[in-house]
Design a protein around this motif. Structure first.
Motif, short mmCIF file in Angstrom:
data_model
loop_
_atom_site.label_atom_id
_atom_site.label_comp_id
_atom_site.label_asym_id
_atom_site.label_seq_id
_atom_site.Cartn_x
_atom_site.Cartn_y
_atom_site.Cartn_z
N SER A 44 6.39 6.50 11.27
CA SER A 44 6.07 6.32 9.86
C SER A 44 5.65 7.63 9.21
O SER A 44 4.85 8.38 9.76
CB SER A 44 4.94 5.30 9.70
N GLU A 45 6.20 7.88 8.04
CA GLU A 45 5.86 9.07 7.28
C GLU A 45 4.49 8.92 6.62
O GLU A 45 3.78 9.89 6.42
CB GLU A 45 6.92 9.29 6.21
N ASN A 46 4.12 7.68 6.30
CA ASN A 46 2.87 7.41 5.59
C ASN A 46 1.92 6.60 6.45
O ASN A 46 2.34 5.90 7.38
CB ASN A 46 3.14 6.65 4.29
N SER A 47 0.67 6.68 6.09
CA SER A 47 -0.34 5.85 6.72
C SER A 47 -0.49 4.57 5.89
O SER A 47 0.01 4.48 4.77
CB SER A 47 -1.69 6.59 6.75
N ILE A 48 -1.21 3.61 6.43
CA ILE A 48 -1.49 2.39 5.68
C ILE A 48 -2.29 2.71 4.44
O ILE A 48 -2.02 2.20 3.35
CB ILE A 48 -2.19 1.35 6.59
N ILE A 49 -3.27 3.59 4.58
CA ILE A 49 -4.08 3.95 3.41
C ILE A 49 -3.21 4.63 2.35
O ILE A 49 -3.39 4.40 1.15
CB ILE A 49 -5.31 4.81 3.81
N GLY A 50 -2.24 5.41 2.78
CA GLY A 50 -1.31 6.03 1.83
C GLY A 50 -0.48 5.00 1.10
O GLY A 50 -0.28 5.09 -0.12
N ILE A 51 -0.01 4.01 1.82
CA ILE A 51 0.79 2.94 1.20
C ILE A 51 -0.07 2.14 0.23
O ILE A 51 0.38 1.80 -0.87
CB ILE A 51 1.41 2.04 2.29
N VAL A 52 -1.31 1.85 0.61
CA VAL A 52 -2.19 1.10 -0.29
C VAL A 52 -2.48 1.91 -1.55
O VAL A 52 -2.48 1.36 -2.65
CB VAL A 52 -3.47 0.63 0.43
N LEU A 139 8.51 -5.47 -9.30
CA LEU A 139 7.21 -5.02 -8.80
C LEU A 139 6.78 -5.87 -7.60
O LEU A 139 6.27 -5.35 -6.61
CB LEU A 139 6.17 -5.07 -9.91
N ALA A 140 7.03 -7.17 -7.67
CA ALA A 140 6.70 -8.05 -6.54
C ALA A 140 7.53 -7.70 -5.31
O ALA A 140 7.01 -7.67 -4.18
CB ALA A 140 6.91 -9.51 -6.93
N ILE A 141 8.82 -7.41 -5.52
CA ILE A 141 9.68 -7.01 -4.40
C ILE A 141 9.18 -5.69 -3.81
O ILE A 141 9.14 -5.52 -2.59
CB ILE A 141 11.15 -6.89 -4.86
N HIS A 142 8.79 -4.78 -4.67
CA HIS A 142 8.23 -3.49 -4.24
C HIS A 142 6.98 -3.71 -3.39
O HIS A 142 6.83 -3.11 -2.31
CB HIS A 142 7.92 -2.65 -5.49
N ASN A 143 6.09 -4.58 -3.84
CA ASN A 143 4.88 -4.89 -3.07
C ASN A 143 5.24 -5.48 -1.72
O ASN A 143 4.68 -5.08 -0.68
CB ASN A 143 3.99 -5.85 -3.85
N ALA A 144 6.18 -6.42 -1.69
CA ALA A 144 6.58 -7.07 -0.44
C ALA A 144 7.19 -6.05 0.54
O ALA A 144 6.91 -6.10 1.75
CB ALA A 144 7.56 -8.20 -0.72
N TYR A 145 7.98 -5.15 0.03
CA TYR A 145 8.59 -4.10 0.85
C TYR A 145 7.50 -3.30 1.57
O TYR A 145 7.56 -3.07 2.78
CB TYR A 145 9.45 -3.19 -0.01
N HIS A 146 6.48 -2.88 0.82
CA HIS A 146 5.43 -2.07 1.42
C HIS A 146 4.51 -2.89 2.33
O HIS A 146 3.95 -2.34 3.28
CB HIS A 146 4.64 -1.35 0.33
N ILE A 147 4.38 -4.17 2.08
CA ILE A 147 3.65 -5.04 3.02
C ILE A 147 4.36 -5.00 4.37
O ILE A 147 3.71 -4.88 5.43
CB ILE A 147 3.54 -6.48 2.48
N GLY A 148 5.68 -5.06 4.35
CA GLY A 148 6.45 -4.96 5.59
C GLY A 148 6.23 -3.63 6.30
O GLY A 148 6.13 -3.58 7.54
N GLN A 149 6.12 -2.55 5.53
CA GLN A 149 5.84 -1.25 6.14
C GLN A 149 4.47 -1.24 6.82
O GLN A 149 4.32 -0.67 7.90
CB GLN A 149 5.88 -0.15 5.09
N ILE A 150 3.50 -1.86 6.18
CA ILE A 150 2.16 -1.92 6.77
C ILE A 150 2.19 -2.68 8.09
O ILE A 150 1.60 -2.25 9.09
CB ILE A 150 1.15 -2.53 5.78
#
Length: 167
Positions: A44-52, A139-150
């Motif tokens: 992962s390029e980002n951390s969870i805190i970065g994604i949040v 925006l909801a799809i964007h949020n869901a995408y990043h939830i998957g990354q987390i």
């Protein structure tokens, strides 16, 4: 028949705190310490805190535009919205950041619940071809995408066993 408002609220709640087809943020962030959230996963390029941070940035920005009709010009690149923290203040930042995320989702729920359908049918700006109902769905799809990354990062860190058995 469901209205667009009801659909958008369902999507928002699925991302925030309702069990559904994927784990919501309330579950994927449960039990994470600041140190765990700051650590990048193996691939992962980002951390969870970065994604949040990224989620807070874009949700707050769009909420301001939805409520006030404008936002200041974007002064940073999208990549800079993934603010990764490596400092002594990480625990305080992580606690504040999670609170900001909860707050912006609560404000979105209130804003969508209280708006009329005409607002959702309006353009997000005079120069845009995009309507609010579409922007909020994305925006909801964007949020869901990043939830998957987390979830993926948690798996890389060995912090995600099964959906019902984490933290």
């Amino acid at each position: 028949m469901s209205t667009r408002k009801e659909i958008l609220l369902t999507q928002l709640r699925a991302c925030q705190n309702q069990d559904g087809w994927f784990a919501p943020l309330s579950i994927v962030l449960r039990g994470l310490t600041a140190e765990q959230a700051a650590k990048r996963g193996g691939q992962s390029e980002n951390s969870i805190i970065g994604i949040v941070h990224h989620l807070v940035f874009w949700n707050e920005r769009y909420l301001q535009k939805f409520k006030q009709g404008f936002v200041s010009p974007l002064g940073i690149s999208n990549a800079k919205t993934f603010k990764n923290i490596d400092s002594d203040e990480i625990t305080e930042d992580w606690n504040n950041l999670r609170q900001r995320l909860d707050n912006v989702f609560a404000q979105w729920e209130e804003a969508i619940s209280n708006c009329d359908e005409a607002k959702l049918d309006s353009r997000i700006s005079p120069k845009s071809d995009e309507f609010w109902w579409s922007a909020l769905a994305h925006l909801a799809i964007h949020n869901a995408y990043h939830i998957g990354q987390i979830v993926y990062i948690r798996k890389e860190q060995g912090l995600w066993k099964t959906w019902g058995n984490i933290g």
